[in-house]
Design a protein around this motif. Structure first.
Motif, PDB file in Angstrom:
ATOM      1  N   GLY A 619       0.691  -1.084  -0.095  1.00  0.00           N
ATOM      2  CA  GLY A 619       0.140   0.259   0.070  1.00  0.00           C
ATOM      3  C   GLY A 619       0.934   1.404   0.064  1.00  0.00           C
ATOM      4  O   GLY A 619       0.449   2.272  -0.587  1.00  0.00           O
ATOM      5  N   GLU A 620       2.166   1.152   0.570  1.00  0.00           N
ATOM      6  CA  GLU A 620       3.074   2.493   0.565  1.00  0.00           C
ATOM      7  C   GLU A 620       3.606   2.507  -0.525  1.00  0.00           C
ATOM      8  O   GLU A 620       4.402   3.685  -0.737  1.00  0.00           O
ATOM      9  CB  GLU A 620       3.656   2.338   1.980  1.00  0.00           C
ATOM     10  N   CYS A 621       3.801   1.753  -1.584  1.00  0.00           N
ATOM     11  CA  CYS A 621       4.420   1.970  -2.800  1.00  0.00           C
ATOM     12  C   CYS A 621       4.016   3.213  -3.731  1.00  0.00           C
ATOM     13  O   CYS A 621       2.758   3.703  -3.413  1.00  0.00           O
ATOM     14  CB  CYS A 621       4.257   0.714  -3.702  1.00  0.00           C
ATOM     15  N   LEU A 625      -2.662   2.151  -5.050  1.00  0.00           N
ATOM     16  CA  LEU A 625      -3.693   3.089  -4.422  1.00  0.00           C
ATOM     17  C   LEU A 625      -4.045   2.744  -3.332  1.00  0.00           C
ATOM     18  O   LEU A 625      -4.977   1.839  -3.336  1.00  0.00           O
ATOM     19  CB  LEU A 625      -4.941   3.379  -5.433  1.00  0.00           C
ATOM     20  N   SER A 626      -3.600   3.142  -2.324  1.00  0.00           N
ATOM     21  CA  SER A 626      -3.830   2.721  -0.808  1.00  0.00           C
ATOM     22  C   SER A 626      -5.133   3.333  -0.226  1.00  0.00           C
ATOM     23  O   SER A 626      -5.549   4.544  -0.362  1.00  0.00           O
ATOM     24  CB  SER A 626      -2.703   3.064   0.147  1.00  0.00           C
ATOM     25  N   VAL A 627      -6.015   2.590   0.691  1.00  0.00           N
ATOM     26  CA  VAL A 627      -7.171   2.983   1.076  1.00  0.00           C
ATOM     27  C   VAL A 627      -7.180   2.906   2.602  1.00  0.00           C
ATOM     28  O   VAL A 627      -7.052   1.774   3.015  1.00  0.00           O
ATOM     29  CB  VAL A 627      -8.325   2.007   0.361  1.00  0.00           C
ATOM     30  N   GLY A 628      -7.634   4.142   3.162  1.00  0.00           N
ATOM     31  CA  GLY A 628      -7.892   3.952   4.483  1.00  0.00           C
ATOM     32  C   GLY A 628      -9.588   3.693   4.894  1.00  0.00           C
ATOM     33  O   GLY A 628     -10.299   3.467   3.718  1.00  0.00           O
ATOM     34  N   ILE A 629      -9.988   3.809   6.119  1.00  0.00           N
ATOM     35  CA  ILE A 629     -11.254   3.158   6.399  1.00  0.00           C
ATOM     36  C   ILE A 629     -12.100   4.288   7.153  1.00  0.00           C
ATOM     37  O   ILE A 629     -11.726   5.126   8.112  1.00  0.00           O
ATOM     38  CB  ILE A 629     -11.363   1.824   7.422  1.00  0.00           C
ATOM     39  N   THR A 630     -13.389   4.376   6.702  1.00  0.00           N
ATOM     40  CA  THR A 630     -14.206   5.493   7.212  1.00  0.00           C
ATOM     41  C   THR A 630     -15.561   4.689   7.667  1.00  0.00           C
ATOM     42  O   THR A 630     -15.504   3.442   7.290  1.00  0.00           O
ATOM     43  CB  THR A 630     -14.786   6.575   6.617  1.00  0.00           C
ATOM     44  N   LYS A 631     -16.357   4.975   8.628  1.00  0.00           N
ATOM     45  CA  LYS A 631     -17.498   4.433   8.964  1.00  0.00           C
ATOM     46  C   LYS A 631     -18.718   4.427   7.940  1.00  0.00           C
ATOM     47  O   LYS A 631     -18.818   5.230   7.162  1.00  0.00           O
ATOM     48  CB  LYS A 631     -18.151   5.053  10.255  1.00  0.00           C
ATOM     49  N   SER A 655       6.428  10.342   1.334  1.00  0.00           N
ATOM     50  CA  SER A 655       5.385  10.563   0.527  1.00  0.00           C
ATOM     51  C   SER A 655       3.936  10.166   1.391  1.00  0.00           C
ATOM     52  O   SER A 655       4.164   9.533   2.517  1.00  0.00           O
ATOM     53  CB  SER A 655       5.026   9.196  -0.579  1.00  0.00           C
ATOM     54  N   THR A 656       2.859  11.054   1.067  1.00  0.00           N
ATOM     55  CA  THR A 656       1.878  11.070   1.962  1.00  0.00           C
ATOM     56  C   THR A 656       0.978   9.876   1.533  1.00  0.00           C
ATOM     57  O   THR A 656       0.638   9.579   0.614  1.00  0.00           O
ATOM     58  CB  THR A 656       1.085  12.229   1.707  1.00  0.00           C
ATOM     59  N   GLN A 657       0.351   9.196   2.703  1.00  0.00           N
ATOM     60  CA  GLN A 657      -0.536   7.882   2.681  1.00  0.00           C
ATOM     61  C   GLN A 657      -1.378   7.814   4.024  1.00  0.00           C
ATOM     62  O   GLN A 657      -1.022   8.912   4.607  1.00  0.00           O
ATOM     63  CB  GLN A 657       0.646   6.682   2.809  1.00  0.00           C
ATOM     64  N   PRO A 749      -7.681  17.604   5.010  1.00  0.00           N
ATOM     65  CA  PRO A 749      -7.017  17.121   3.832  1.00  0.00           C
ATOM     66  C   PRO A 749      -5.595  17.114   3.584  1.00  0.00           C
ATOM     67  O   PRO A 749      -4.881  17.991   4.329  1.00  0.00           O
ATOM     68  CB  PRO A 749      -7.659  18.052   2.912  1.00  0.00           C
ATOM     69  N   TYR A 750      -4.985  16.189   2.928  1.00  0.00           N
ATOM     70  CA  TYR A 750      -3.697  16.164   2.492  1.00  0.00           C
ATOM     71  C   TYR A 750      -2.811  15.863   3.768  1.00  0.00           C
ATOM     72  O   TYR A 750      -1.571  15.773   3.832  1.00  0.00           O
ATOM     73  CB  TYR A 750      -3.086  17.570   1.736  1.00  0.00           C
ATOM     74  N   ASP A 751      -3.638  15.345   4.910  1.00  0.00           N
ATOM     75  CA  ASP A 751      -2.369  14.881   6.007  1.00  0.00           C
ATOM     76  C   ASP A 751      -2.407  13.298   5.747  1.00  0.00           C
ATOM     77  O   ASP A 751      -2.580  12.883   4.584  1.00  0.00           O
ATOM     78  CB  ASP A 751      -3.434  15.086   7.200  1.00  0.00           C
ATOM     79  N   ASN A 752      -1.639  12.718   6.612  1.00  0.00           N
ATOM     80  CA  ASN A 752      -1.385  11.327   6.668  1.00  0.00           C
ATOM     81  C   ASN A 752      -2.427  10.297   7.263  1.00  0.00           C
ATOM     82  O   ASN A 752      -2.346   9.333   7.581  1.00  0.00           O
ATOM     83  CB  ASN A 752      -0.107  10.971   7.044  1.00  0.00           C
TER      84      ASN A 752
END
Length: 931
Positions: A619-621, A625-631, A655-657, A749-752
């Protein structure tokens, strides 16, 4: 066991991953350059600024032993132990590179000032950096090296490419390299510990890496099988040695390298008892060993592995007044070789039971392939586990042996592969309760194929059953006429998913569709995001055993099918991240660069409670396209709220992830029940679970809808057939997802934590009757080095009330060298300038972004007739050109363009007629600065 003893003290001194980069910055700043750069050498400080490696561990151990890791003590000769170590490591590299010359006392200054360069037919990997300020890009600097070295471009690997310096690994003869070194070209041989990644030894000596202990009875049984244990050593082959598209060539070279190592073990085991002088003339080329070592010493003396590897060589001993290497480190490596490859057993069972698999840039040695290793058919009673991969000395000595081979430039141990799903449809399509406008327009994933690699797939679950159209979908076969599963690749593992299996749930989220008979379909409570898409499935697990990573090469070859298979892939699994740019990233970034019409979606991981730097790999490559999670809907907290344990960036190279986020909490999807047939809603066919493993397939399914949108001609007017349609690049699909993503609660926005925000299709692309903005896309356009492409646009609010202008540029970067500190190979920059000359920079910055391959600019509160110029510049390429994709959305029309005159489908005009919807919630834009 006795052979596990002695690792703990070394591990205590190894540099922790979380502080490695910070420590290196402080430590290297205190060092004086050792080798005079004006003579073409390379100081330790310069090397550390380019590449992270096991050399950093040796420095850390020396400094820890001094009592204060922030200080470097002087020895009686007036230099530091660290400087002495670096001097003799570089000196050792030149000795090995020129191993057949028969001369001693290598002196770099003497080499540089020699009347003529020494000649040798042996090619060796060198780290070369070009600092010529008259050259503006890596492409120009590589051309200079090609001219001077007379070496083809295939013999180069880009390590770093900065504004003022570009560095490469080059396969060349030592004499040729010596002839080009000067104040503008610095270089050193890339030798053993420079090739080992910094966390490899920490990984393989950790308790969790070795074969886990079994019960008393099975531990006494020599061949006891440990299905949950599998580890690999990944090897990057030197550039130009093999064609990465030729598996047979890769395996041939890999087997020769392993054979050479086996020969080193044979020779080293004997040389530990007696040093033999052999006057016979030796051949030193790979493949001509015939039982001898890779390298020949002076006067015909054959060198053992202990003599070739720096940490155990005489060159590491030093004189009385200098140490050159930590006593602890030298003892560790010596013991590993003595009890490993150079022991009487020579780790025979490790070799006997290993497996070699091709990778995109090399190969991996699988030390415990589940199908048979550690079984009686492989492990002989003689020496037993002591000569197998369960002996850490065998693994450590294997790493050392690989690192001395001239056809190897990186050695890295892997860590364990771990696993990280109807509500999500409306959240991602409109974020309005129950509203699925993309389904209403027939955008359901039809004619799209998504690849899922996971634990297994329960084929007779009602959400996957092919019914009468079952077809021949196994043993490497495709059938595009099936209802749901077009291929089930069981050639890597089996075709089984355990009860409540992870893979069945993930695949259901992507494309599950309810049907009892495989013919008549109906809406189910667990229908997937792209419910009419087909599935390519690759099984990564045997029975109830552990997960295995097939590697990018095998997986892509399985699903891509020469461009006729899947173009979206999902990986809801990974390895621990928070480490320098890895060999995994080299291979996955390389596969995506070579298959640039493909998008690989990955889960970010569930380690967010560990704080920053908790992303998983791959995911960090750079290109995934790495995906975090929301409710998700219906959970405590409104949809669009971050989950605290969603893994966070940044990566070790800055890099930002993650890239974006999606709902994945309490997801209902298909359930595996292998003891029941045709299980469905209410009969054990569904279950609820949470994780980034669930949010990633939400995005993968959404990507399939976007691909259908472009291929069926919905662009640019928002309804089917308004254009002939085209095949989007993976970078365009990625840019569309990011361009329309919206900020959520929890982070900025644009944070990690959330980065670009949560996906929202209705704010991403025009859809007739649903929204009113227009969109301009550029699909995989090639831009040449030092060139700028520009698109002038005008705001037209006569039929559109959207006050937000959103622009996103994405490109698929070539892979860098593992261990790189600055990992962009090609550097593209995007800017937006308004009619008053105010310039906007991407990703919330006040300057160009030199780290990420995705850049977004948002300008809020735009007004009617306002004009902007969107520009993409190839600031610094290491090759002739680089493709990129671009998405511009808002109340816009396009004016006469500059630099975009050609490209066919690569440049597609937006429909100037606008459409209407509620304006999306905008993320804060970057602050404008004067141009």
């Amino acid at each position: 066991m006795a052979f596990f003893q002695g690792f703990t003290s070394l591990r205590a001194l190894l540099v922790p991953a979380t502080v490695l980069l910070t420590w290196l910055s402080a430590a290297s700043a205190s060092l004086d350059p050792h080798v005079d750069p004006t003579l073409g050498g390379m100081s330790l400080r310069e090397f550390q600024g380019i590449l992270l490696s096991s050399v950093d561990n040796e420095i850390g151990i020396l400094q820890e032993e001094s009592g204060d890791p922030t200080q470097i003590s002087k020895n009686s000769m007036g230099s530091t132990d660290v400087e002495d170590m670096w001097e003799h490591l570089v000196d050792h590299g030149w000795i090995i590179a020129e191993s057949t010359l028969g001369t001693n006392g290598r002196d770099l200054k003497k080499y540089i000032n020699a009347d003529k360069a020494m000649s040798s037919n042996n090619v060796f990997p060198f780290l070369l950096c070009v600092l010529d300020i008259s050259l503006k890009s890596g492409f120009e600097r590589m051309a200079l090296l090609q001219e001077k070295l007379d070496v083809s471009i295939a013999s180069y690997t880009v390590v770093s490419n900065k504004e003022d310096k570009s560095c490469f690994v080059v396969m060349a003869t030592p004499g040729t390299v010596l002839g080009v070194l000067n104040d503008n070209i610095h270089g050193i041989p890339l030798v053993d510990q420079m090739k080992i990644t910094p966390l490899t030894i920490e990984d393989v000596t950790s308790p969790g890496w070795s074969i886990p202990p079994a019960d008393t009875v099975s531990s006494r049984r020599l061949g006891a099988k440990r299905n949950n244990w599998q580890r690999t050593i990944m090897v990057t082959i030197s550039p130009g040695v093999v064609n990465p598209n030729d598996n047979e060539s890769t395996l041939h070279v890999a087997k020769n390298i392993v054979k050479d190592i086996h020969n080193l073990a044979e020779e080293g085991s004997r040389r530990r008892r007696q040093l033999v002088v052999d006057d016979q003339e030796l051949s030193s080329g790979v493949g001509s060993l015939k039982g001898r070592n890779i390298l020949a010493g002076t006067q015909g003396r054959i060198l053992s592995l202990s003599e070739v590897f720096f940490a155990t060589s005489q060159n590491a001993l030093g004189k009385r007044e200098t140490r050159r290497l930590s006593d602890l480190s030298r003892s560790f490596w010596s013991r590993s070789l003595q009890n490993g490859l150079e022991s009487e057993h020579k780790c025979s069972n490790m070799f006997r039971s290993s497996e070699i698999r091709p990778l995109w840039t090399g190969f991996e040695i699988v030390l415990n392939p589940v199908d048979g290793i550690m079984g009686n058919e492989h492990i002989t009673n003689e020496h037993g586990n002591e000569s197998s991969a369960s002996n850490q000395d065998c693994v450590v000595s294997l790493i050392a042996a690989l690192s001395v081979h001239p056809h190897v430039i990186t050695v890295e141990a892997t860590t364990e592969v771990t696993l990280d799903n109807q509500k999500e449809q409306w959240v991602t399509q409109s974020n309005e309760n129950g509203h699925r406008p993309w389904f209403d327009h027939g955008l359901t994933g039809r004619n799209q194929i998504v690849s899922v690699s996971d634990t297994g797939l329960d084929e007779d679950n009602c959400y996957f059953t092919n019914g009468p159209s079952q077809g021949n979908i196994k043993n490497g076969q495709w059938d595009f006429n099936t209802r749901k599963i077009a291929k089930y690749d069981n050639t890597f593992k089996d075709d089984y998913d355990a009860p409540q299996g992870h893979g069945t749930h993930v695949a259901g989220t992507v494309a599950g569709r309810k049907s009892f008979d495989g013919v008549n379909e109906q809406t189910g409570i667990a229908d997937g995001i792209a419910r009419d898409a087909k599935i390519h499935f690759m099984d990564l697990k045997t029975g109830t055993g552990g997960m295995s990573d097939p590697g990018s090469k095998l997986w892509f070859e399985s699903f891509y099918h020469n461009g006729k298979g899947a173009k979206v892939a999902n990986a809801s699994w990974g390895r621990s991240g928070n480490r320098p740019y890895s060999t995994h990233c080299v291979n996955y970034d390389g596969a995506l660069f070579d298959h640039d019409d493909t998008l690989l979606v990955t889960s970010a991981g569930n380690k967010g409670n560990d704080g920053p730097g908790s992303m998983k790999n791959p995911g960090e490559c750079k290109n995934t396209l790495s995906v975090g999670i929301t409710k998700s809907s219906g959970i405590s907290g409104e949809p669009g709220t971050m989950i605290s344990w969603s893994s966070q960036g940044p990566t070790a190279w800055g890099s930002t992830q993650p890239d974006l986020v999606a709902p994945g909490y309490s997801v209902t999807s298909a359930n595996a029940d292998p003891d029941r047939e045709n299980e469905c809603d209410g009969t054990g066919g569904t279950r609820v679970t949470s994780g980034t493993s669930m949010s990633a397939p939400v995005v993968a399914g959404t990507a399939a809808l976007i691909r259908q949108y472009f291929s069926e001609g919905f662009y640019p007017c928002g309804e089917r057939g308004c254009s002939k349609g085209f095949e989007p690049q993976g970078s365009l699909v990625k840019a569309v997802l990011m361009n329309g993503a919206q900020a959520v609660t929890g982070g900025t926005p644009y944070d990690n934590i959330q980065n670009m925000g949560q996906i929202n299709l209705l704010s991403s692309l025009p859809l007739k009757g649903e929204n009113e903005f227009s969109t301009i896309v550029v699909n995989g356009k090639a831009i040449a080095d030092q060139v700028t492409d520009s698109i002038p646009i005008r705001i037209d609010k006569s039929k559109c009330d959207d006050s937000l202008l959103s622009i996103t540029m994405v490109y698929t970067d070539p892979p860098a060298k593992s261990g790189c500190t600055e990992c962009l190979v090609n550097h593209l920059d995007m800017t937006v300038v308004d009619e008053n000359g105010r310039k906007y920079f991407p990703n919330g910055l006040a300057e160009a972004d030199s780290t990420n391959t995705a850049e977004r600019i948002r300008v809020e509160h735009v007004h009617h007739h306002q004009t902007f110029t969107v520009s993409v510049t190839a600031t610094n390429l290491s090759q002739e050109s680089q493709k990129y994709s671009l998405v511009i959305s808002g109340c816009i029309t396009r004016e006469q363009e500059q630099g975009m005159e050609e490209g066919g489908e690569d440049t597609i005009q937006a429909n100037p007629k606008a459409m209407h919807t509620t304006a999306p919630t905008a993320s804060p834009s970057s602050s404008p600065t004067a141009a």
